[in-house]
Design an enzyme around this catalytic site. Structure first.
Site, mmCIF file in Angstrom:
data_model
loop_
_atom_site.group_PDB
_atom_site.id
_atom_site.type_symbol
_atom_site.label_atom_id
_atom_site.label_comp_id
_atom_site.label_asym_id
_atom_site.label_seq_id
_atom_site.Cartn_x
_atom_site.Cartn_y
_atom_site.Cartn_z
ATOM 1 N N HIS A 102 0.889 -1.166 0.000
ATOM 2 C CA HIS A 102 0.000 0.000 0.000
ATOM 3 C C HIS A 102 0.928 1.216 0.000
ATOM 4 O O HIS A 102 2.008 1.171 0.601
ATOM 5 C CB HIS A 102 -0.828 0.103 1.284
ATOM 6 C CG HIS A 102 -1.786 -1.003 1.550
ATOM 7 N ND1 HIS A 102 -1.436 -2.147 2.220
ATOM 8 C CD2 HIS A 102 -3.116 -1.115 1.289
ATOM 9 C CE1 HIS A 102 -2.494 -2.923 2.334
ATOM 10 N NE2 HIS A 102 -3.522 -2.328 1.783
ATOM 11 N N ASP A 105 2.373 1.981 3.296
ATOM 12 C CA ASP A 105 3.330 1.001 3.856
ATOM 13 C C ASP A 105 4.762 1.428 3.558
ATOM 14 O O ASP A 105 5.667 1.170 4.345
ATOM 15 C CB ASP A 105 3.153 -0.392 3.226
ATOM 16 C CG ASP A 105 1.784 -0.971 3.442
ATOM 17 O OD1 ASP A 105 1.142 -0.635 4.441
ATOM 18 O OD2 ASP A 105 1.363 -1.777 2.587
HETATM 19 C C1 XUL Z 1 -7.749 -6.498 4.180
HETATM 20 C C2 XUL Z 1 -6.940 -6.904 3.023
HETATM 21 C C3 XUL Z 1 -6.060 -5.845 2.434
HETATM 22 C C4 XUL Z 1 -5.998 -5.872 0.946
HETATM 23 C C5 XUL Z 1 -5.236 -4.720 0.348
HETATM 24 O O1 XUL Z 1 -8.548 -7.479 4.696
HETATM 25 O O2 XUL Z 1 -6.969 -8.035 2.620
HETATM 26 O O3 XUL Z 1 -4.801 -5.996 2.984
HETATM 27 O O4 XUL Z 1 -5.416 -7.042 0.489
HETATM 28 O O5 XUL Z 1 -5.709 -3.491 0.761
#
Ligand code: XUL
Ligand code: CO
Length: 441
Positions: A102, A105
């Site tokens: 993300h 992150d």
């Molecule tokens: C949350 C989840 C996230 C997504 C990306 O449950 O799975 O980490 O994969 O935002």
């Protein structure tokens, strides 16, 4: 910088099923060819940044337990750079071809939009350097549109269009970064795109907003020439009580309704599938059937805990059934298996992150072998074919091509013998799957 994982040799070797070296693969043999492709090309494993490096073990009851000294450090940018060096040390030592992140992150948000963008671009530059140096590629990136308090009522589905614009700005920046890094996909998990109560919610309007947001992302993807997939990640609830993308069937209907089929695929997470009351295998099969299968977030739930625990996968049976559907659908194209999985809070030893990923990769590699054998030997396919054989007769075809009426069927039903019930053979087929898992090497 000195090594963060000094006790682990680089990279983790493959030693085969007889090995009892805990820091070796027993099933994942990257270059071994299975069903026409190497294991590495089939599985396209990725390590996720968030659970592995951005999380220090905190939960709603207590503070962090894991040694992640960059989390909460005063000099946020120095910490982000250290975290990235450690992450790439880990990817290289594990021998994994991809990672996922993300935006937040890899780069801490600044005090305003301008500073946030500067920080992010700086960290993307560094990531680019690490990727060139190590050869590790980006399976997918995503913008976090759920942690910041401004997204408390959703990003695309927010009642305030200014929040929609902030989310759009974030995705625009992140999608361009993913494109620049040669990322293979862009994911949109709709964490807070849902609602808590209809007392304050216009769900018709929110779904229109969500579709509009997706269309804008697709337009931008084409405008910048990004040819990876745009992936939506279904989840039934948590954080919201009702989410618009609750499972693959709901996403399929949403995409159909807003004419987005063909442009958007799904990233199926195992623990989200089970939380929605489905099997992982079911969600994959539904996506393949609808033509929207994209990628997998590999993890597992816990039978005793009804929330998204994101354990590392350890059930060969569960993953074999899912892999079977994936292979049957032609396998991954731009997607892969991302470990959206996290350590237990007590797994505080320096090498625990390796053991967790080795176990997950071996589980899925063994599942690939079993699924490939099931597909190649074809007994399951033959059983299914036999089960529907009646529909391949002239009479069966006639029903489907419309050459009948309800009344003509009534006439036939009263003139021929009662159909004899036939066994579904479920236990026999389950035994076949288990025998195949035991047998493959
Ligand atoms: C949350 C989840 C996230 C997504 C990306 O449950 O799975 O980490 O994969 O935002
Ligand atoms: Co996920």
């Amino acid at each position: 910088m000195s090594e963060f994982f000094p006790t682990v040799a680089s990279p983790i070797p493959y030693e085969g099923p007889e090995s009892d070296n805990p820091l070796a693969f027993r099933w994942y043999d990257a270059d071994r060819v299975v069903a026409g492709k190497t294991m590495s090309d089939h599985l396209r494993f990725a390590v996720c940044y968030w659970h592995s490096f951005a999380w220090n073990g905190f939960d709603i009851f207590g503070a962090g337990t894991l040694d992640r000294p960059w989390v909460g450090a005063i000099d946020e940018m120095a910490a982000a750079e250290q975290k990235m060096e450690v992450a790439f040390e880990f990817f290289e030592k594990l021998g994994v071809p991809y990672f996922c992140f993300h935006d937040v992150d890899i780069a801490p948000p600044g005090s305003d939009v301008g500073e946030t963008v500067d920080r992010f671009r700086h960290m993307v530059d560094l990531a680019n350097g690490h990727m060139e140096r190590t050869g590790v590629e980006l399976l997918w990136g995503t913008a976090n549109l759920f942690s910041d308090r401004r997204y408390q009522a959703g990003a695309a589905t927010n009642p305030d269009p200014e929040v929609f614009a902030r989310a759009a700005a974030q995705v625009c920046e992140c999608l361009e970064a993913v494109h620049r890094l040669g990322g293979h996909n862009y994911v949109m998990w709709g964490g807070r795109e849902g609602y808590e109560t209809l007392l304050n919610t216009d769900l018709q309007r929110e779904q229109v907003q969500l579709a509009r947001f997706l269309s804008l992302v697709i337009e931008h993807k084409h405008a910048i020439g990004f040819d990876g997939m745009i992936l939506v990640e279904p989840k039934p609830f948590e954080p919201m009580k009702h989410q618009y993308d609750r499972d693959v069937a709901a996403v399929t209907a949403f995409l159909q309704r807003f004419d987005l089929l063909g442009e958007v695929h799904v990233n199926i997470e195992v623990n989200h599938a089970t939380l929605s009351g489905h099997d992982f295998q079911h969600e994959v099969a539904m996506a393949v059937e609808a033509g929207i299968f994209g990628s997998v977030d590999a993890n597992a739930g816990d039978d005793r805990l009804g929330w998204d625990v994101d354990r590392f996968p350890s059930s060969v049976e569960q993953m074999t059934l899912g892999m079977y559907e994936i292979l049957k659908g032609g396998g991954f194209t731009s997607g892969g298996c991302n470990f959206d999985s996290k350590l237990r809070r007590q797994s505080v030893a320096n090498d625990d992150l390796f053991h967790a990923h080795i176990g997950g990769m071996d589980t899925i590699a063994r599942s690939l072998l079993a699924a490939a054998a099931l597909l190649e030997e074809g007994e399951l396919a033959v059983a299914v074919q036999h089960r529907y054989a009646g529909w391949e007769t002239e009479f069966g075809r006639q029903i489907l091509t419309g050459d009948v009426t309800l009344n003509s069927l009534r006439e036939r039903a009263s003139s021929v013998l009662d159909p004899i019930p036939v066994s579904g053979r479920q236990e026999l087929l389950e035994n076949l799957v288990n025998r195949t898992i035991e047998r493959v090497r």
